[in-house]
Design an enzyme around this catalytic site. Structure first.
Site, short mmCIF file in Angstrom:
data_model
loop_
_atom_site.label_atom_id
_atom_site.label_comp_id
_atom_site.label_asym_id
_atom_site.label_seq_id
_atom_site.Cartn_x
_atom_site.Cartn_y
_atom_site.Cartn_z
N HIS A 31 0.74 -1.12 0.07
CA HIS A 31 0.06 -0.10 0.05
C HIS A 31 0.90 1.30 -0.13
O HIS A 31 1.33 1.68 0.90
CB HIS A 31 -0.93 -0.05 1.32
CG HIS A 31 -2.00 1.14 1.36
ND1 HIS A 31 -3.31 0.96 1.60
CD2 HIS A 31 -1.82 2.70 1.02
CE1 HIS A 31 -3.92 2.16 1.55
NE2 HIS A 31 -2.78 3.03 1.31
N HIS A 54 1.59 5.36 -1.74
CA HIS A 54 1.15 6.34 -2.84
C HIS A 54 2.43 7.09 -3.39
O HIS A 54 3.31 7.46 -2.72
CB HIS A 54 0.47 7.53 -1.96
CG HIS A 54 -0.65 7.11 -1.14
ND1 HIS A 54 -2.01 7.35 -1.78
CD2 HIS A 54 -1.03 6.40 0.16
CE1 HIS A 54 -2.81 6.56 -0.94
NE2 HIS A 54 -2.32 6.26 0.08
N LEU A 55 2.26 6.69 -4.68
CA LEU A 55 3.47 7.26 -5.52
C LEU A 55 3.33 8.73 -5.99
O LEU A 55 4.29 9.45 -6.23
CB LEU A 55 3.97 6.62 -6.64
CG LEU A 55 4.34 5.14 -6.49
CD1 LEU A 55 4.72 4.50 -7.98
CD2 LEU A 55 5.62 4.94 -5.40
N ARG A 56 2.29 9.30 -5.91
CA ARG A 56 1.70 10.88 -6.64
C ARG A 56 2.09 10.87 -7.94
O ARG A 56 1.95 9.59 -8.65
CB ARG A 56 2.40 11.69 -5.84
CG ARG A 56 2.20 11.64 -4.06
CD ARG A 56 0.76 11.79 -3.88
NE ARG A 56 0.73 11.94 -2.37
CZ ARG A 56 -0.28 11.60 -1.48
NH1 ARG A 56 -1.47 11.07 -2.06
NH2 ARG A 56 -0.17 11.76 -0.14
N ASN A 67 -5.38 7.31 -5.97
CA ASN A 67 -6.13 8.69 -5.43
C ASN A 67 -5.17 9.74 -5.94
O ASN A 67 -4.82 10.68 -4.97
CB ASN A 67 -6.40 8.55 -3.99
CG ASN A 67 -5.14 8.51 -3.23
OD1 ASN A 67 -4.20 7.93 -3.67
ND2 ASN A 67 -5.10 9.31 -2.00
N LYS A 103 -9.31 -0.24 -5.80
CA LYS A 103 -9.40 0.31 -4.30
C LYS A 103 -10.64 1.25 -4.32
O LYS A 103 -11.01 2.01 -5.35
CB LYS A 103 -8.25 1.47 -4.16
CG LYS A 103 -8.08 2.25 -2.90
CD LYS A 103 -7.68 1.39 -1.77
CE LYS A 103 -7.94 2.18 -0.58
NZ LYS A 103 -6.84 3.03 -0.55
N HIS A 125 -10.46 1.44 1.85
CA HIS A 125 -10.47 2.22 2.99
C HIS A 125 -11.55 2.14 3.85
O HIS A 125 -12.58 2.46 3.51
CB HIS A 125 -10.14 3.75 2.43
CG HIS A 125 -9.90 4.68 3.48
ND1 HIS A 125 -8.50 5.34 3.52
CD2 HIS A 125 -10.71 5.02 4.29
CE1 HIS A 125 -8.86 6.08 4.54
NE2 HIS A 125 -10.06 5.97 5.27
N HIS A 127 -4.69 -0.49 6.07
CA HIS A 127 -4.19 0.32 7.05
C HIS A 127 -5.23 0.31 8.35
O HIS A 127 -5.65 1.24 8.78
CB HIS A 127 -3.87 1.77 6.60
CG HIS A 127 -5.01 2.37 5.74
ND1 HIS A 127 -6.26 2.36 6.01
CD2 HIS A 127 -4.86 3.20 4.48
CE1 HIS A 127 -6.72 3.17 5.10
NE2 HIS A 127 -5.95 3.57 4.37
N ASP A 184 1.24 2.57 3.72
CA ASP A 184 0.30 3.75 3.36
C ASP A 184 1.18 4.93 3.45
O ASP A 184 0.79 6.03 3.83
CB ASP A 184 -0.59 3.82 4.42
CG ASP A 184 -1.78 4.85 3.70
OD1 ASP A 184 -1.49 5.35 2.46
OD2 ASP A 184 -2.53 5.59 4.69
N HIS A 217 3.17 14.31 1.37
CA HIS A 217 2.94 15.78 1.26
C HIS A 217 3.92 16.59 1.76
O HIS A 217 4.73 16.47 2.55
CB HIS A 217 1.64 15.90 2.49
CG HIS A 217 0.39 15.21 2.21
ND1 HIS A 217 -0.61 15.66 1.48
CD2 HIS A 217 -0.01 14.10 2.81
CE1 HIS A 217 -1.51 14.95 1.28
NE2 HIS A 217 -1.20 13.84 1.99
N ALA A 224 -4.01 14.85 5.66
CA ALA A 224 -3.52 13.52 6.30
C ALA A 224 -2.45 12.70 5.41
O ALA A 224 -2.71 12.65 4.22
CB ALA A 224 -4.94 12.82 6.41
O1 DOR Z 1 -3.27 9.56 5.62
C1 DOR Z 1 -3.80 9.27 4.71
N1 DOR Z 1 -3.19 9.69 3.49
N2 DOR Z 1 -4.69 8.10 4.40
C2 DOR Z 1 -5.20 7.93 3.27
O2 DOR Z 1 -5.89 7.08 3.26
C3 DOR Z 1 -4.65 8.54 2.07
C4 DOR Z 1 -3.41 9.22 2.24
C5 DOR Z 1 -2.97 10.12 1.01
O3 DOR Z 1 -3.26 9.87 -0.08
O4 DOR Z 1 -2.58 11.22 1.47
ZN ZN Z 2 -3.13 5.12 1.49
#
Ligand code: DOR
Ligand code: ZN
Length: 338
Positions: A11, A13-15, A39, A95, A132, A170, A242, A246, A258
């Site tokens: 799990h 996130h590569l952005r 996402n 997802k 999620h 998560h 996860d 950011h 988050a």
């Molecule tokens: O804290 C989180 N950040 N939870 C998530 O489910 C998504 C993630 C994000 O993409 O920043």
């Molecule tokens: Zn996530």
């Protein structure tokens, strides 16, 4: 010294864009497989968006890491389009984000009970569903969201789609650990920060925006339950960081986003946790075997050596453009590859 298989992160996130290039490099160093979340600002809901994203990711990948893609499942997805993508093996799992549950979930699903045709499709095509798991409803307490999801959504889902392979992502509560243990066809990912932090370390003294995430970090009793599940080697629980980058100015801000960026030190943190808990013999299960078993994947079983550096100076920030990423780390010691 510890010898383990190269870990998997199920799990991450590569952005996009330059940030993706940076984050993917760190993933390449650490993981043999990664399951990439969909996402994006414009979420991956169709073949056109997925194809472009796939090319960008694969062109920047160093090929030692197997990339598993996900689709962002919502009511706008077309079954025909999904079929085409399945035939071409363009994505590995779907997802689902409840509407407004987390970062970039404004295209998420308001009522999962209206998604039956998609769940049937996934079940028939043996595509895993990653969830999620938070029930989002008006003034409901954020600390209760995960439990409510089990009661209102997940119970319904497992009852009606018995052949659907589900990953509850998560997890943060004892309730989820118990739910996953007592149902078939469902496993769960656990992050580094949910294993190592609790409400006391998050906001019991100073508030620590860098570990603000969704689902929000829970109390020590829930943490203990997660620790037992992970350290026991139980095949239903495996690692999904996860890791969600950011930029610092979006974290230390009036509106803190988050997400915890944990990739740089996540393997080290997990190694130190298992080592100090005298559970190093279960490391391969948590980091590689359990996830691969759940997803029916073969894995590379070459052993890699890591050694422990005491009182290491961790890099709290990594420069990125005019800003930086905040590297999550918990321990004083560092496990580095030899
Ligand atoms: O804290 C989180 N950040 N939870 C998530 O489910 C998504 C993630 C994000 O993409 O920043
Ligand atoms: Zn996530």
């Amino acid at each position: 010294m510890l010898k383990i298989f190269k870990p998997c992160d199920f799990h991450v996130h590569l952005r996009e864009g330059q940030l993706l290039k940076y984050v993917l490099k760190e993933n390449n160093k650490n993981f043999q497989k990664i399951l990439v979340m969909p996402n994006l600002i414009k979420p991956i809901t169709n073949k056109n968006i997925l194809s472009k994203y796939r090319s960008f990711v694969l062109n920047n990948n160093n090929n030692n890491t197997e990339i598993l893609f996900t689709i962002y499942l919502n009511q706008d997805c077309s079954i025909i389009d999904l079929k085409n993508m399945v035939n071409e093996k363009l994505f590995f799992a779907a997802k689902l984000y409840p509407l407004h549950a987390t970062t970039n979930s404004s295209s998420g699903v308001k009522d999962i009970k209206k998604m039956s045709k998609y769940f049937e499709f996934l079940e028939n095509n043996k595509i895993p569903l990653c969830l999620h798991g938070e029930h989002i409803h008006e003034n409901d307490d954020p600390y209760e969201r995960e439990k409510r999801f089990l009661d209102f959504e997940l119970s319904w889902l497992v009852k009606n789609f018995k052949g659907l392979k589900i990953t509850l992502e998560h997890i943060t509560t004892k309730d989820s650990v118990d739910f996953v243990k007592s149902h078939k066809n469902i496993a769960a990912t656990i992050t580094t920060h949910h294993l190592l932090e609790n409400t006391n370390t998050f906001l019991g003294n100073f508030l620590r925006p860098e570990i603000f995430c969704k689902p929000v970090i829970k109390s020590v009793n829930h943490q203990k339950s997660l620790l037992n599940a992970a350290l026991s080697g139980n095949s239903k629980f495996f690692f999904g960081s996860d890791s969600a980058p950011h930029l610092k100015n979006r974290k230390f801000n009036e509106f803190c986003c988050a997400g915890v960026y944990s990739t740089k030190y996540s393997v080290s943190n997990i190694l130190e946790l298992f080592y100090t808990s005298k559970k190093s013999n279960n490391l391969n299960k948590f980091l590689t075997i359990n996830g691969c078993k759940h997803y029916n994947l073969k894995f590379d079983n070459t052993l890699i050596s890591y050694s422990r550096k005491k009182d290491f100076t961790f890099k709290k920030y990594s420069k990125f453009k005019n800003d930086s990423l905040i590297n999550y780390n918990h321990f004083k010691n560092y496990w580095s590859k030899n």
